[in-house]
Design a protein around this motif. Structure first.
Motif, short mmCIF file in Angstrom:
data_model
loop_
_atom_site.label_atom_id
_atom_site.label_comp_id
_atom_site.label_asym_id
_atom_site.label_seq_id
_atom_site.Cartn_x
_atom_site.Cartn_y
_atom_site.Cartn_z
N GLU A 72 0.82 -1.22 0.00
CA GLU A 72 0.00 0.00 0.00
C GLU A 72 0.85 1.27 0.00
OE1 GLU A 72 -2.20 -1.80 3.36
OE2 GLU A 72 -3.95 -0.86 2.45
N VAL A 73 2.05 1.17 0.57
CA VAL A 73 2.99 2.29 0.52
C VAL A 73 4.38 1.73 0.20
CG1 VAL A 73 4.10 4.18 1.80
CG2 VAL A 73 1.66 3.69 2.16
N VAL A 76 6.23 6.68 -2.91
CA VAL A 76 6.77 7.95 -2.39
C VAL A 76 8.26 8.03 -2.70
CG1 VAL A 76 6.94 9.45 -0.37
CG2 VAL A 76 5.10 7.76 -0.49
N ALA A 91 -0.47 6.27 3.81
CA ALA A 91 -1.30 5.12 4.16
C ALA A 91 -2.77 5.49 4.09
CB ALA A 91 -0.94 4.62 5.55
N MET A 92 -3.10 6.66 4.62
CA MET A 92 -4.50 7.08 4.63
C MET A 92 -5.01 7.32 3.20
SD MET A 92 -5.44 6.82 7.65
CE MET A 92 -4.67 6.58 9.26
N ARG A 95 -4.26 0.87 -5.54
CA ARG A 95 -4.33 1.41 -4.17
C ARG A 95 -2.98 1.38 -3.48
NH1 ARG A 95 -8.74 -1.42 -5.18
NH2 ARG A 95 -7.89 -3.35 -4.29
N CYS A 96 -1.99 1.93 -4.16
CA CYS A 96 -0.64 1.97 -3.60
C CYS A 96 -0.06 3.37 -3.80
CB CYS A 96 0.24 0.93 -4.28
SG CYS A 96 1.95 0.94 -3.68
N GLU A 97 0.57 3.88 -2.77
CA GLU A 97 1.26 5.17 -2.85
C GLU A 97 2.75 4.91 -3.01
OE1 GLU A 97 -0.08 8.29 -2.80
OE2 GLU A 97 -2.04 7.32 -2.89
N ALA A 108 3.72 4.60 7.64
CA ALA A 108 2.71 3.87 6.87
C ALA A 108 2.30 2.59 7.57
CB ALA A 108 3.26 3.57 5.47
N VAL A 127 9.24 6.86 6.50
CA VAL A 127 7.93 6.86 5.84
C VAL A 127 7.30 5.47 5.97
CG1 VAL A 127 6.75 7.08 3.61
CG2 VAL A 127 8.48 8.75 4.27
N ALA A 169 -3.85 5.78 0.53
CA ALA A 169 -3.99 4.45 -0.09
C ALA A 169 -5.28 3.79 0.35
CB ALA A 169 -2.79 3.58 0.27
N LYS A 170 -5.70 4.07 1.58
CA LYS A 170 -6.90 3.44 2.12
C LYS A 170 -8.15 4.26 1.87
CE LYS A 170 -4.39 1.00 5.79
NZ LYS A 170 -4.82 -0.35 5.37
N ALA A 220 0.22 3.12 10.53
CA ALA A 220 -1.14 3.53 10.16
C ALA A 220 -1.91 2.37 9.53
CB ALA A 220 -1.09 4.72 9.21
N GLY A 221 -1.33 1.19 9.55
CA GLY A 221 -2.05 0.00 9.11
C GLY A 221 -1.87 -0.36 7.65
N ALA A 222 -0.89 0.25 6.99
CA ALA A 222 -0.67 -0.05 5.58
C ALA A 222 0.46 -1.07 5.43
CB ALA A 222 -0.33 1.22 4.81
N ALA A 257 8.83 12.67 8.07
CA ALA A 257 8.76 11.48 7.20
C ALA A 257 7.75 10.47 7.72
CB ALA A 257 10.14 10.84 7.05
N VAL A 258 7.71 10.28 9.03
CA VAL A 258 6.70 9.38 9.60
C VAL A 258 5.31 9.91 9.26
CG1 VAL A 258 5.75 8.45 11.75
CG2 VAL A 258 8.23 8.53 11.43
N GLY A 308 4.40 9.08 5.84
CA GLY A 308 3.99 7.67 5.73
C GLY A 308 2.55 7.47 6.15
N ILE A 309 2.16 8.15 7.22
CA ILE A 309 0.77 8.02 7.69
C ILE A 309 -0.18 8.62 6.66
CG2 ILE A 309 -0.86 8.71 9.49
CD1 ILE A 309 1.62 8.75 11.41
#
Lengths: 422, 342
Positions: free
Chosen positions: A21-22, A53, B114-115, A49-51, A68, A64, B117-118, A71-73, B106-107, B110-111
């Motif tokens: 996802e990331v 970066v 992720a958000m 559905r992938c970022e 990610a 990062v 992507a979701k 945040a559950g990715a 950077a963290v 990433g969050i």
């Protein structure tokens, strides 16, 4: 589907089928082809559905990934060498936080002197970080280990580093059986995090822990690593059942039955060693080799069992600890693999120097004659070293060592590596 | 373009405080709202008079209100992280993560990734750190986050030195200030002149959509800027001056007064910028000589032993430069520079 693919491309395709996802990308040779291929697949929509970066450093790439993953990715990145060192603080942090990030390490030497070619110094530098470290022998195994790595990481809530030899594997064209998306979907369920940053269920992650609980936190992290000793072969078995291929596991013994001499190694050099073992077995010399796939956690029992009965163990390792000696051989010794015999550490293939069949055959011959010490260096150019030692003894301002050696080689072409000294 | 706020004549109570009840309900402070989230709850271990604790509470409660309580916060290592989470206690009543000193931006990226992507664009990411974590060790990751225009609000609580480790100099320490690594000894005591980073201007140079400075002396302004920052998407930067009683050698009761003096002297310009252009400036109400600000802080005490008027003059010149650069003084005010003809 079997395809002729570059190792990096094959790994990129395998990662794509794991539905990341990331994905964070910071370029470093020899990892670049992996992230380039993934980047293109995200752009075309081949990975949905992938970022993707493009970050400004490896430190950011891992950071990062940490955000990610927390945040559950499902998070993935790749690096090598200096990049791993530059992200080292975040590498430890990802493991300490228990985040199941998967990272490819395209193994490469460390500077100075700057060297882009393969050895295992980079992986060794973070062996104590709390990451699971798996070493691929060939590109098929690299593909398979990545698919297993996401399963393993997410099941245990631990990050997994899949190590594959830079250039030797990443840039090698080989036939690879790439699993289909449906096969991977069946094998790898969606990521269900153990901890997640969720505004609806807020929690604090990454708090300070003092002397009252730090030891226990670290001990539990150790226990989870030990859980991997059970999980790695189990997942490997499941993988074999689903994909019809033996890949992964802890160790791979090869023709060790009745062997008086067992070599131990990790990564692509196993292919060369197996060829030599076959040659020697053909003429009745009882030698075998044990490939270690799981370097962290270190499979003590499996290594001990695989080396059972050998009179001598020769560890061929592509990294060493300056002022100490072999790292892998130290672990093999700890395993009690040869309780009554010395474990011979042979440092080989540093900075991309080829490890030839001739050199391995000669090594086995000398080892069986008792002529290999506890620590030795394969194909060391003694003349080159003597020349520099003499120069250093003669004058204080003798200049930079690396440049001196290169100048010596250039002025004495008959002594160049091209001659393939053994 | 953000409209310049229309001056509102408040009932004065001898300070710039204003009775909240006199405002329209939608203009009242978030902190006055009984439904505020208390994102940074009481009971934490900040020093008395900590400007950072005050600023963080106002920023995060406001960000929470602006996002329907859907904030994920990222913290750099530092005072705020340490005093808020000595486990098993945590003062955070929102989703919060601390990773490292130099990687909070950077963290946060990433969050946010992720958000995205979701498909959870309703979740907003706020990263925060002190000046060391922002202008020094976290600068690379911050600049990367700005440059990619990642959807993160980054808040720097600037107390002008590494307070958590014992008041060492940072790239945000002002000239002449004494710290543990710029001692008030030798021929040029304190931090040298001609050094340091002006991060709001560096942020503006990234052409991100919103950059603002604020102080904890005007918390209503801080809330308003947080609301405006949250109305933007992409990278945003809020730089909040937060006096540190310990590090500045100031009385705990003087935190607000010092923050106000920093602004009123011109040493800390309070402004907003959009897409690299300054769009509003908080005017100085009573132009105050820098000496009033300096003498209330022991970090400048060496300037008042012996003759250091030249150093004080240099600091005054820096303040005056800000006044000119940002137009901090209303031309019609008595404090405005007088044009003379000769």
């Amino acid at each position: 589907m079997r395809r002729q693919l570059e190792g990096s491309r094959a790994v990129a395709e395998a990662v794509a089928r794991c539905r990341p996802e990331v994905v964070c990308a910071y370029p470093i040779s020899p990892q670049t082809h992996i992230i380039e291929a993934i980047g293109a697949m995200v752009r075309t929509g081949a990975i949905e559905r992938c970022e993707f970066v493009n970050v400004e450093s490896e430190f950011a790439a891992m950071s990062v990934s940490i955000g990610a993953s927390a945040a559950g990715a499902r998070a993935y990145t790749a690096t090598a060498s200096q990049g791993l060192l530059y992200m080292a603080e975040a590498v430890y942090n990802a493991a300490g936080l228990g985040l199941p990030i998967v990272m490819t390490l395209a193994n490469r030497a460390l500077g100075a002197p700057i060297n882009i070619w393969n050895d295992h110094s980079d992986a060794m530098s973070v062996r104590d970080s709390g990451w699971i470290q798996l070493f691929a022998e060939d590109n098929q195994e690299a593909v398979d280990l990545h698919i297993q790595a996401f399963r393993l990481a997410e099941e245990l809530s631990l990050p997994v580093m899949v190590c594959m030899d830079g250039f030797i594997l990443t840039h090698a064209m080989e036939e690879v059986d790439l699993p289909s998306q449906a096969q991977v979907d069946d094998f790898l369920p969606p990521y269900s995090p153990r901890q997640v940053l969720d505004p609806a269920d807020p929690l604090s992650i990454g708090a300070m822990v003092g002397p009252e609980a730090y030891t226990e936190v670290r001990y539990l992290a150790h226990l989870r690593q030990l859980d991997a000793l059970e999980a790695i072969p189990r997942i490997g078995t499941e993988f074999a059942a689903a994909f019809g291929r033996d890949s992964g596991g802890l160790v791979h013994p090869y023709r060790t039955e009745g062997a008086d001499t067992v070599l131990v190694a990790m990564g692509s050099v196993l292919g060369t060693i197996k060829d030599v073992v076959d040659d020697q077995r053909d003429v009745g010399i009882p030698v075998g080799v044990v490939g270690i796939t799981a370097f962290r956690p270190f499979p003590f029992a499996a290594v001990r069992a695989a080396c059972q009965g050998a009179e001598r163990i020769v560890v061929v390792e592509k990294a060493f600890s300056l002022g100490f000696g072999g790292v892998l051989s130290s672990d093999v010794t700890m395993a009690g693999a040869a309780p009554h015999h010395l474990v011979h550490s042979v440092i080989a293939g540093l900075g991309g120097r080829p490890i030839t069949k001739a050199a391995i055959a000669s090594l086995i011959e000398r080892a069986r004659r008792g002529e290999v010490g506890s620590l030795s260096f394969l194909d060391l150019d003694e003349d080159l070293i003597a020349g520099e030692l003499a120069r250093m003894a003669a004058e204080r301002r003798s200049g930079p060592v690396a440049e001196n050696l290169l100048r010596d080689l250039a002025s004495a072409p008959h002594r160049s590596r091209e001659t393939g000294r053994a | 373009m953000i409209p310049v706020p229309t001056p509102v004549r408040f009932y004065q109570v001898g300070s710039f405080a204003v009775g909240n009840r006199l405002l329209d309900p939608d203009q009242r402070t978030v902190q006055a709202d009984t439904a505020r989230t208390n994102s940074l709850d009481s009971g934490h271990r900040a020093c008395q008079g900590c400007g950072e604790a005050l600023g963080a509470r106002y920023v995060l409660d406001t960000a929470m209100r602006a996002s329907d309580n859907k904030v994920v916060a990222v913290n750099a290592t530092g005072c705020l992280e340490v005093f808020s989470t000595p486990y098993p206690e945590s003062s955070w009543r929102l989703a919060w993560i601390h990773s490292l000193f130099g990687n909070a931006p950077a963290v946060a990226t990433g969050i946010a990734a992720a958000m995205r992507a979701k498909g959870r664009l309703d979740v907003r990411v706020v990263a925060q750190g002190g000046d060391g974590g922002t202008v020094d060790i976290g600068f690379g990751t911050l600049s990367g986050m700005f440059e990619r225009n990642d959807d993160v609000l980054y808040v720097c609580y600037d107390n002008e030195a590494y307070m958590n480790t014992g008041v060492q100099r940072s790239g945000a320490t002002p000239p002449a200030a004494r710290t543990a690594t710029t001692e008030a000894v030798g021929p040029a005591p304190g931090n040298p002149f001609g050094q340091g980073k002006d991060l709001p201007r560096i942020a503006m140079a990234h052409e991100i959509s919103y950059v603002a400075t604020a102080t904890v002396a005007d918390l209503h302004d801080l809330e308003a800027k947080t609301i405006r920052a949250m109305a933007h998407r992409g990278a945003r930067y809020l730089h909040v001056l937060v006096p540190c009683p310990l590090g500045w050698g100031a009385a705990s009761k003087d935190t607000i007064r010092l923050a106000r003096l920093a602004k009123e002297t011109g040493l800390f310009p309070v402004f907003e910028a959009e897409h690299g252009e300054v769009v509003s400036v908080a005017k100085i109400r009573h132009k105050t000589p820098v000496v009033e600000y300096l003498k209330a802080q022991r970090r400048y005490a060496h300037l008042f032993k012996g003759d250091h008027q030249d150093v004080i003059d240099q600091l005054q010149a820096l303040a005056d430069r800000n006044v000119g650069r940002y137009g901090l003084v209303d031309p019609t005010s008595a404090d405005a520079p007088q044009l003379t003809e000769d």
